[in-house]
Scaffold this motif. Structure first.
Motif, PDB file in Angstrom:
ATOM      1  N   LEU A 145       0.849  -1.186   0.000  1.00 55.75           N
ATOM      2  CA  LEU A 145       0.000   0.000   0.000  1.00 55.75           C
ATOM      3  C   LEU A 145       0.885   1.236   0.000  1.00 55.75           C
ATOM      4  N   ASP A 146       0.381   2.316  -0.592  1.00 58.92           N
ATOM      5  CA  ASP A 146       1.163   3.551  -0.557  1.00 58.92           C
ATOM      6  C   ASP A 146       0.924   4.278   0.754  1.00 58.92           C
ATOM      7  N   LYS A 147       1.423   5.504   0.836  1.00 59.79           N
ATOM      8  CA  LYS A 147       1.356   6.258   2.090  1.00 59.79           C
ATOM      9  C   LYS A 147      -0.079   6.549   2.490  1.00 59.79           C
ATOM     10  N   GLN A 148      -0.978   6.654   1.522  1.00 59.44           N
ATOM     11  CA  GLN A 148      -2.384   6.933   1.797  1.00 59.44           C
ATOM     12  C   GLN A 148      -3.240   5.662   1.784  1.00 59.44           C
ATOM     13  N   LYS A 149      -2.588   4.501   1.850  1.00 60.45           N
ATOM     14  CA  LYS A 149      -3.240   3.188   1.940  1.00 60.45           C
ATOM     15  C   LYS A 149      -3.996   2.817   0.666  1.00 60.45           C
ATOM     16  N   HIS A 150      -3.528   3.303  -0.464  1.00 59.39           N
ATOM     17  CA  HIS A 150      -4.070   2.885  -1.745  1.00 59.39           C
ATOM     18  C   HIS A 150      -3.254   1.704  -2.264  1.00 59.39           C
ATOM     19  N   PRO A 151      -3.882   0.713  -2.892  1.00 56.94           N
ATOM     20  CA  PRO A 151      -3.144  -0.489  -3.305  1.00 56.94           C
ATOM     21  C   PRO A 151      -2.188  -0.207  -4.462  1.00 56.94           C
ATOM     22  N   LEU A 152      -1.011  -0.810  -4.366  1.00 57.41           N
ATOM     23  CA  LEU A 152      -0.012  -0.788  -5.424  1.00 57.41           C
ATOM     24  C   LEU A 152       0.226  -2.212  -5.905  1.00 57.41           C
ATOM     25  N   MET A 153       1.113  -2.383  -6.857  1.00 57.78           N
ATOM     26  CA  MET A 153       1.426  -3.718  -7.356  1.00 57.78           C
ATOM     27  C   MET A 153       2.112  -4.545  -6.267  1.00 57.78           C
ATOM     28  N   PRO A 154       1.712  -5.799  -6.069  1.00 58.97           N
ATOM     29  CA  PRO A 154       2.432  -6.657  -5.104  1.00 58.97           C
ATOM     30  C   PRO A 154       3.890  -6.822  -5.505  1.00 58.97           C
ATOM     31  N   CYS A 155       4.737  -7.028  -4.514  1.00 57.04           N
ATOM     32  CA  CYS A 155       6.168  -7.184  -4.751  1.00 57.04           C
ATOM     33  C   CYS A 155       6.618  -8.557  -4.273  1.00 57.04           C
ATOM     34  N   THR A 156       7.878  -8.878  -4.534  1.00 58.56           N
ATOM     35  CA  THR A 156       8.445 -10.150  -4.107  1.00 58.56           C
ATOM     36  C   THR A 156       8.842 -10.093  -2.640  1.00 58.56           C
ATOM     37  N   GLU A 157       9.098 -11.256  -2.065  1.00 55.14           N
ATOM     38  CA  GLU A 157       9.513 -11.308  -0.665  1.00 55.14           C
ATOM     39  C   GLU A 157      10.876 -10.642  -0.460  1.00 55.14           C
ATOM     40  N   LYS A 158      11.758 -10.800  -1.427  1.00 53.45           N
ATOM     41  CA  LYS A 158      13.084 -10.179  -1.314  1.00 53.45           C
ATOM     42  C   LYS A 158      12.970  -8.665  -1.266  1.00 53.45           C
ATOM     43  N   ARG A 159      12.163  -8.094  -2.142  1.00 51.46           N
ATOM     44  CA  ARG A 159      11.995  -6.644  -2.135  1.00 51.46           C
ATOM     45  C   ARG A 159      11.313  -6.174  -0.860  1.00 51.46           C
ATOM     46  N   ALA A 160      10.393  -6.959  -0.347  1.00 56.93           N
ATOM     47  CA  ALA A 160       9.734  -6.586   0.905  1.00 56.93           C
ATOM     48  C   ALA A 160      10.737  -6.543   2.055  1.00 56.93           C
ATOM     49  N   ARG A 161      11.646  -7.501   2.100  1.00 57.50           N
ATOM     50  CA  ARG A 161      12.677  -7.480   3.154  1.00 57.50           C
ATOM     51  C   ARG A 161      13.568  -6.246   3.029  1.00 57.50           C
ATOM     52  N   LEU A 162      13.927  -5.875   1.802  1.00 55.59           N
ATOM     53  CA  LEU A 162      14.766  -4.689   1.612  1.00 55.59           C
ATOM     54  C   LEU A 162      14.025  -3.424   2.054  1.00 55.59           C
ATOM     55  N   LEU A 163      12.757  -3.325   1.742  1.00 57.58           N
ATOM     56  CA  LEU A 163      11.985  -2.156   2.159  1.00 57.58           C
ATOM     57  C   LEU A 163      11.906  -2.047   3.674  1.00 57.58           C
ATOM     58  N   LEU A 164      11.757  -3.174   4.349  1.00 57.32           N
ATOM     59  CA  LEU A 164      11.694  -3.155   5.811  1.00 57.32           C
ATOM     60  C   LEU A 164      13.055  -2.843   6.421  1.00 57.32           C
ATOM     61  N   GLU A 165      14.121  -3.424   5.865  1.00 56.79           N
ATOM     62  CA  GLU A 165      15.454  -3.175   6.412  1.00 56.79           C
ATOM     63  C   GLU A 165      15.874  -1.717   6.252  1.00 56.79           C
ATOM     64  N   ARG A 166      15.491  -1.088   5.159  1.00 58.48           N
ATOM     65  CA  ARG A 166      15.856   0.305   4.907  1.00 58.48           C
ATOM     66  C   ARG A 166      14.903   1.297   5.559  1.00 58.48           C
ATOM     67  N   GLY A 167      13.888   0.808   6.260  1.00 59.58           N
ATOM     68  CA  GLY A 167      12.973   1.690   6.955  1.00 59.58           C
ATOM     69  C   GLY A 167      11.993   2.412   6.053  1.00 59.58           C
ATOM     70  N   ARG A 168      11.776   1.919   4.850  1.00 58.26           N
ATOM     71  CA  ARG A 168      10.872   2.580   3.915  1.00 58.26           C
ATOM     72  C   ARG A 168       9.442   2.069   4.030  1.00 58.26           C
ATOM     73  N   ALA A 169       9.222   1.023   4.798  1.00 49.36           N
ATOM     74  CA  ALA A 169       7.885   0.440   4.893  1.00 49.36           C
ATOM     75  C   ALA A 169       7.661  -0.099   6.294  1.00 49.36           C
ATOM     76  N   VAL A 170       6.393  -0.257   6.638  1.00 46.91           N
ATOM     77  CA  VAL A 170       5.984  -0.863   7.907  1.00 46.91           C
ATOM     78  C   VAL A 170       5.004  -1.979   7.604  1.00 46.91           C
ATOM     79  N   VAL A 171       4.904  -2.940   8.502  1.00 51.92           N
ATOM     80  CA  VAL A 171       4.002  -4.083   8.337  1.00 51.92           C
ATOM     81  C   VAL A 171       2.599  -3.676   8.778  1.00 51.92           C
TER      82      VAL A 171
END
Length: 449
Positions: A6-32
């Protein structure tokens, strides 16, 4: 399995891979946001390019298959033919609790009838004072409709879904692309045999009618042999393994099973009995289709025979989720070998204040409040027990007690007597239980197809 974004306003975006999700969490760009289905929310992005996604449904009486796919088209420059290519992103299997609802209503009806027979001061039986509205469905069937629509709306909030597909007709006499086809062509189309065989597999529980063998190749068998005037109607067809089919040959079923009168009676009764699961699906299929059309999305329909035809042609094992991926017009399916999220409808508790014995008398009293120390039955928790016999990490659904000693239903089994201070909330109860199934590449799944 793809991760919903989801984007910052909770609108749906394209699903991503698990690897990219881990990178987003490690870099602090996303929250669960959620663990099941796993969903992230980006902190630094609003909007973005999306691709058309299709949600495909395989409604069943007990389990509904869900498949989220990305569509693309490939063409041949020489012939000009266009093929429909699907890439599997997310798969789920929704397990309904219609049977539990039916049993609970039956038990309540028995309790009320027993109270009236004891001549107590309860109300008299109601007769014809509850008119049913148009389109009314029994509660067990209405539950299947509501939970399916609930998950369609949930997934629409998590992914940019632009189209829907539903298996509308479970067993059709013949479903062909050309509606004008007739005569011999209609009987010998590309789907000939798939509709009837799928019906028989459900009717006879995927086992041999004569010996009960399962997980073996089954052949279509005429109860009354064609050599003795037997027809090709579905009521005269059954399934038999090759040894039983060869032993029976052109003999009548009474002669073949003269030493097994019980099995003979069962086969004759089952051949005449309607298929209850198919009746449950048929009772809700049009209501589901009408509800899906109100979403404003393009809705595609297909038959059960076409689903099996696509699955067999593409050499895909049989599961409810993969059946959903094969619904409708499909030329190729890629990335289907993914884990499946098993979603079990558990309900949100009961209103009753006591449990009962088998005879209906009360047995103890339930808690007046649902939450204990901030936890509620059905919450997904992680318990870290430092010492003792239950030392370790236990993750699963919690069952609370007023004493603060909880039970955790982990995948390996139920762990009893976990103190509330060791529990950490992962996800609030939402009426469903979640578990991950392994990839559907087993030989048993292929034989079951």
């Amino acid at each position: 399995m793809a991760v919903f974004v989801l984007d910052k306003q909770k609108h749906p975006l394209m699903p991503c891979t698990e690897k990219r999700a881990r990178l987003l969490l490690e870099r602090g760009r996303a929250v669960v946001v959620r663990l099941a289905p796993f969903t992230l929310r980006l902190k630094d992005r609003i909007g973005g390019a999306v691709q058309p996604l299709r949600l495909k449904l395989d409604p069943g009486s007990r389990v509904t298959g869900l498949a989220l796919v990305r569509e693309s088209e490939t063409g041949d420059a020489d012939t000009g033919a266009v093929e429909r290519l699907e890439h599997g992103l997310w798969f789920g299997e929704l397990v309904h609790r219609g049977q539990a609802i039916r049993e609970a209503l039956t038990l309540r009806r028995h309790y009320r009838r027993a109270r009236r027979s004891r001549k107590t001061h309860y109300r008299a039986p109601r007769v014809l004072n509850r008119p049913r509205r148009e389109g009314w469905l029994p509660p067990s069937l209405q539950h299947r409709l509501d939970t399916t629509l609930n998950w369609v709306e949930r997934l629409r909030r998590l992914a940019p879904i632009t189209a829907l597909s539903q298996e509308l007709v479970r067993f059709d006499t013949q479903a062909l692309q050309n509606p004008e086809i007739s005569g011999v062509e209609y009987q010998q189309g590309e789907l000939a045999g798939y509709e009837v065989r799928e019906y028989l597999l459900e009717m006879w529980h995927r086992s041999c009618a004569y010996c009960g063998a399962t997980n073996v190749p089954l052949e279509i068998e005429h109860i009354v042999p064609r050599a003795k005037g037997g027809s090709d109607r579905a009521s005269n067809l059954t399934l038999a393994c090759r040894p039983c089919n060869q032993r029976k040959g052109s003999r009548s079923i009474e002669d073949f099973l003269q030493r097994q009168p019980v099995r003979l009676h069962q086969i004759q009764a089952q051949a005449r009995a309607p298929l209850q699961d198919a009746a449950a699906v048929n009772a809700t299929r049009w209501a589901l289709l009408n509800a899906l059309q109100t979403t404003g999305l393009a809705v595609e329909t297909g038959s059960g025979g076409r689903t099996k035809f696509n699955r067999t042609r593409l050499d895909i094992p049989k599961t409810h989720a993969l059946d959903a991926a094969c619904v409708g017009a499909v030329d190729q399916v890629r990335d289907w070998n993914r884990p499946v999220l098993a979603i079990r409808a558990t309900g949100r508790g009961a209103y009753r204040r006591t449990r009962t014995f088998n005879n209906g008398f009360p047995r103890g009293y339930l808690m007046r409040h649902k939450r204990v120390h901030g936890f509620q039955t059905g919450d997904w928790v992680s318990a870290v027990v430092p010492t003792g016999k239950k030392a370790g990490v236990h993750i699963g659904r919690v069952a609370v007690r007023q004493t603060g000693s909880f039970n955790i239903q982990a995948p390996a089994g139920t762990v009893q007597g976990i103190a509330y201070r060791h529990c950490c909330l992962i996800q609030r109860a939402d009426g469903y239980g979640y578990a991950f199934q392994p990839k559907p590449d087993t030989e048993e799944a292929r034989r079951a197809a």
